[in-house]
Design an enzyme around this catalytic site. Structure first.
Site, PDB file in Angstrom:
ATOM      1  CG  ASP A   1      -7.979  -6.575  11.149  1.00 31.51           C
ATOM      2  OD1 ASP A   1      -8.650  -5.588  12.010  1.00 31.51           O
ATOM      3  OD2 ASP A   1      -7.254  -7.551  11.455  1.00 31.51           O
TER       4      ASP A   1
ATOM      5  CB  CYS B   1      21.993  -1.297 -19.218  1.00 29.40           C
ATOM      6  SG  CYS B   1      22.786  -0.979 -20.438  1.00 29.40           S
TER       7      CYS B   1
END
Length: 738
Positions: A434, A47
């Site tokens: 594309d 943490c």
């Protein structure tokens, strides 16, 4: 060197004082020659509190060049010039943690499986709770908070639940680190000094419970990543040198090994099928809900499940290099990249916490000294302020939510390479795609067959084209094999390729010609009726081949790169989300327009070179965030220029995993609106968490100024809010299940 056992849930907290964004390890090019890299596993580090302490301790050390933290895996990679790595271990020990040096060549653990809250710790916290509640009850009944029984019970609760916090508070004080352990220690010791014995006991116990719940909740995010690797079995039935099959550890297998996968078994490693046929459930990797047929030559992935047939698989990637391992590694690495909201929270907390602490000190000193107020009362209010000062819920709210979102996306077949892209997804204004391999299948298929005679047009055309290597020829031969796989193709004599026009040859002594519109005109066979059909088919973006025998046209065959099954649905969903859809293709404009008309695209541009695509993306960027979808290789410049590059077909392309910001683990464009929807849900949860964390603190802050708040309320506003934001963030995991 074995790591120390965890002795308290605080070891797994994600509370913390303001933590600056992590500085990445110095780029290799900037490091001096001879730089060493050491990988440390620190069991108590997961943490921002521990990271801040370690960063403050290690960064000033002579010889330390860079630090790279992975809190989810509890590892620290250090670039250094130290002659003895024991100096690093000693430095870690000085801040109350122990490190294990992983030997060179040893892969870092994908995810630590140690339990966050051991059974003994749970019993200790339960006993502390019993003592704290008893102390409170006796004080309430007797009306005396300072009696010996009350004090002894309270001290017992503090000893059972609070000693690790007090120890870490002392370490933080020595390191001049303003974190939750120091603030909580000051609050508890202050309450004891003021004779608030039951209050001190309840505060430290509630904090311990909140920390334990938070640790258990965080394990869910960690387990979500660890479970990816666990999908693949540790043992596999392998062909041995003597020709026998035997179980062998997957970690020992190399490329080229041969595996036997029985029905119902998970495939251990990436490979290709060399014998057998079956269907494979790929939901765990690609999100594909239906089993995918597999036969000889097809690729299979580690972690997917064989359904009904027996397969023999040749390994194409080792355990460390399998797609499954790369996914887990990418998600694990992505969580370390601070998202924009997390960077904002870090900057906010860096200002907010010191300001509130200074205010608390003034609150304790000014009223008693200048206004003659009771000293004990205002010190108590200041202690409440100290607990409020810690930005615990703020600091933890963003990383847990982002990691949950990344893991949820992986479960749905979307690999997002960091919190930045997860958050940016909701801001997409334009989505450029594309054509070939993205909106379409990427391989021509026979779409129309129009016989103009009694001849078997497809069989004759396929017989001629079987001798050609052209993609259009392959589509015609493939269609014949699908229609009549047992029918042999006719023998062809005098075969001749006609460059730019087609082919010809003799079948059963008769000359046949198969070619395009140009060849038909050369032969003088283009009648108005045939011309009309040709124009209609070509207007749809199809390539038309005409089969003739002498002066007779036998039939027309149209070939096209067909749309992906879900392209139309995906485009409609994207437009419903308010996103402009654009096709950028190198194909001719007529074909591009035909495909765009079928899909209902907002814009379509053809005959584009790579530089043209770059310019188009740059133009769209002026209108807002733009994403580009391609194959991850051919469209690399445009993918790199876009704010978010999204690669199709990552299951078949390692390059896509490495270069794209987002990789779709199957060729399904419906994942695009899913990605955007997940991004929007993640943003909503982040906003909820910030409002919740700040709102609770604001309420207690006001109550404290009015003299109505207690330390209990402050703990609930801090640790309680932390648990709530963690649980709220983890909701994304549940929404990510397939």
């Amino acid at each position: 060197m074995p790591h120390a056992p965890h002795d308290h849930a605080h070891d797994h907290c994600c509370h913390g004082a303001p933590v600056p964004p992590p500085a990445p390890v110095t780029p290799a090019a900037a490091l001096p020659e001879g730089t060493q890299f050491s990988l440390l596993r620190i069991a108590a580090m997961d943490c921002p509190t521990e990271e801040a302490l370690l960063r403050k301790t290690l960064t000033p050390m002579s010889g330390v060049l860079g630090l790279d933290f992975d809190l989810m895996a509890r590892t620290l990679r250090v670039a250094h010039e130290l002659s003895d790595t024991k100096l690093l271990l000693d430095a870690v020990a000085r801040v109350g943690m122990q490190a294990e040096l992983l030997q060179p060549g040893t892969p870092a653990p994908a995810m630590d499986a140690d339990p966050s809250v051991p059974v003994a710790l749970r019993w200790r916290i339960a006993a502390a709770g019993l003592l704290a509640i008893s102390s409170e009850a006796i004080a309430y009944i007797s009306g005396n908070e300072t009696s010996l029984p009350v004090a002894l019970l309270a001290l017992g609760a503090v000893a059972l639940a609070g000693l690790p916090t007090l120890r870490k508070g002392w370490i933080a004080l020595r390191s001049l680190a303003l974190n939750i352990h120091l603030l909580m220690s000051l609050a508890v010791l202050g309450a004891l000094a003021l004779g608030q014995w039951p209050e001190a006991a309840m505060v430290i116990w509630l904090f311990a419970v909140a920390e334990m719940l938070e640790a258990l909740s965080l394990d869910r995010a960690r387990n979500a990543i660890r479970s990816l690797v666990a999908l693949a079995p540790a043992q596999a039935l392998t062909l041995q040198a003597d020709g026998q099959w035997a179980e062998q550890a997957v970690a020992q297998l190399n490329v080229g090994a041969r595996l036997r996968v029985r029905p119902g078994e998970a495939i251990a490693l990436d490979g290709k099928v060399v014998a057998g046929a079956s269907s494979v459930n790929e939901a765990s990797i690609t999100g594909e809900s239906l089993p995918v047929p597999k036969t000889v030559g097809d690729a299979v992935l580690a972690g997917t499940v064989n359904q009904q047939g027996l397969l023999e698989v040749e390994v194409t990637a080792t355990q460390q290099n399998s797609l499954l391992a790369r996914i887990a590694q990418s998600v694990q690495q992505a969580q370390g990249q601070r998202a924009p909201s997390q960077r904002f929270v870090d900057r906010f907390a860096a200002i907010y916490t010191p300001v509130v602490v200074v205010f608390a000190l003034l609150l304790a000193v000014v009223p008693p000294l200048l206004l003659g107020q009771p000293f004990a009362e205002w010190v108590y209010r200041a202690l409440v302020m100290l607990v409020i000062a810690c930005p615990c819920a703020l600091v933890i709210s963003t990383p847990v939510t982002v990691v949950s979102g990344l893991a949820a996306a992986a479960r749905r077949g979307m690999l997002i390479k960091g919190g930045l892209y997860l958050e940016q997804g909701r801001q997409i204004k334009t989505l450029a795609l594309d054509k070939t391999g993205t909106l379409t299948e990427g391989r021509p298929r026979l779409t129309d067959l129009r016989p103009l005679s009694d001849a078997d047009v497809l069989h004759l055309a396929a017989s001629l084209d079987a001798l050609s290597g052209h993609p259009v020829a392959a589509a015609i031969v493939g269609a014949q094999n699908e229609r009549a796989p047992q029918q042999a193709l006719a023998a062809v004599a005098d075969f001749e390729a006609l460059p730019g026009r087609g082919v010809r040859g003799r079948i059963n002594g008769e000359l046949l010609q198969l070619g395009n519109h140009r060849l038909l005109e050369e032969l003088g066979l283009c009648t108005p009726a045939i011309e009309q059909q040709l124009q209609a088919l070509e207007a749809q973006g199809k390539t038309v081949m005409i089969l003739s025998r002498g002066p007779t046209v036998l039939g027309l065959l149209a070939v096209a790169d067909t749309l992906r099954p879900h392209s139309r649905e995906a485009i409609a969903q994207l437009q419903a989300l308010g996103i402009k859809t654009v096709m950028l293709s190198g194909d001719n404009q007529r074909t591009v327009d035909a495909v765009a008309a079928q899909l209902g695209l907002d814009d379509a541009r053809g005959q584009l070179l790579p530089d043209d695509k770059l310019q188009a993306i740059a133009g769209f960027s002026a209108q807002g965030v733009v994403a580009m979808v391609g194959d991850g290789v051919n469209d690399a410049p445009a993918l790199a220029r876009a704010d978010i590059g999204i690669a199709m077909g990552a299951a078949g392309s390692a390059t896509a995993l490495e270069t794209a910001d987002v990789a779709l683990m199957q060729d399904d464009l419906r994942k695009l609106p899913e990605f955007i929807a997940l991004s929007r849900r993640t943003a909503a949860v982040l906003r909820q968490n910030l409002v919740l964390a700040l709102g609770l603190k604001a309420v207690v802050f006001v109550l404290s100024l009015m003299g109505l708040a207690t330390l209990w309320m402050a703990v609930f506003a801090d640790a309680g809010a932390s648990v709530l934001v963690v649980l709220n963030g983890l909701r994304l995991l549940r929404q990510g299940r397939t």
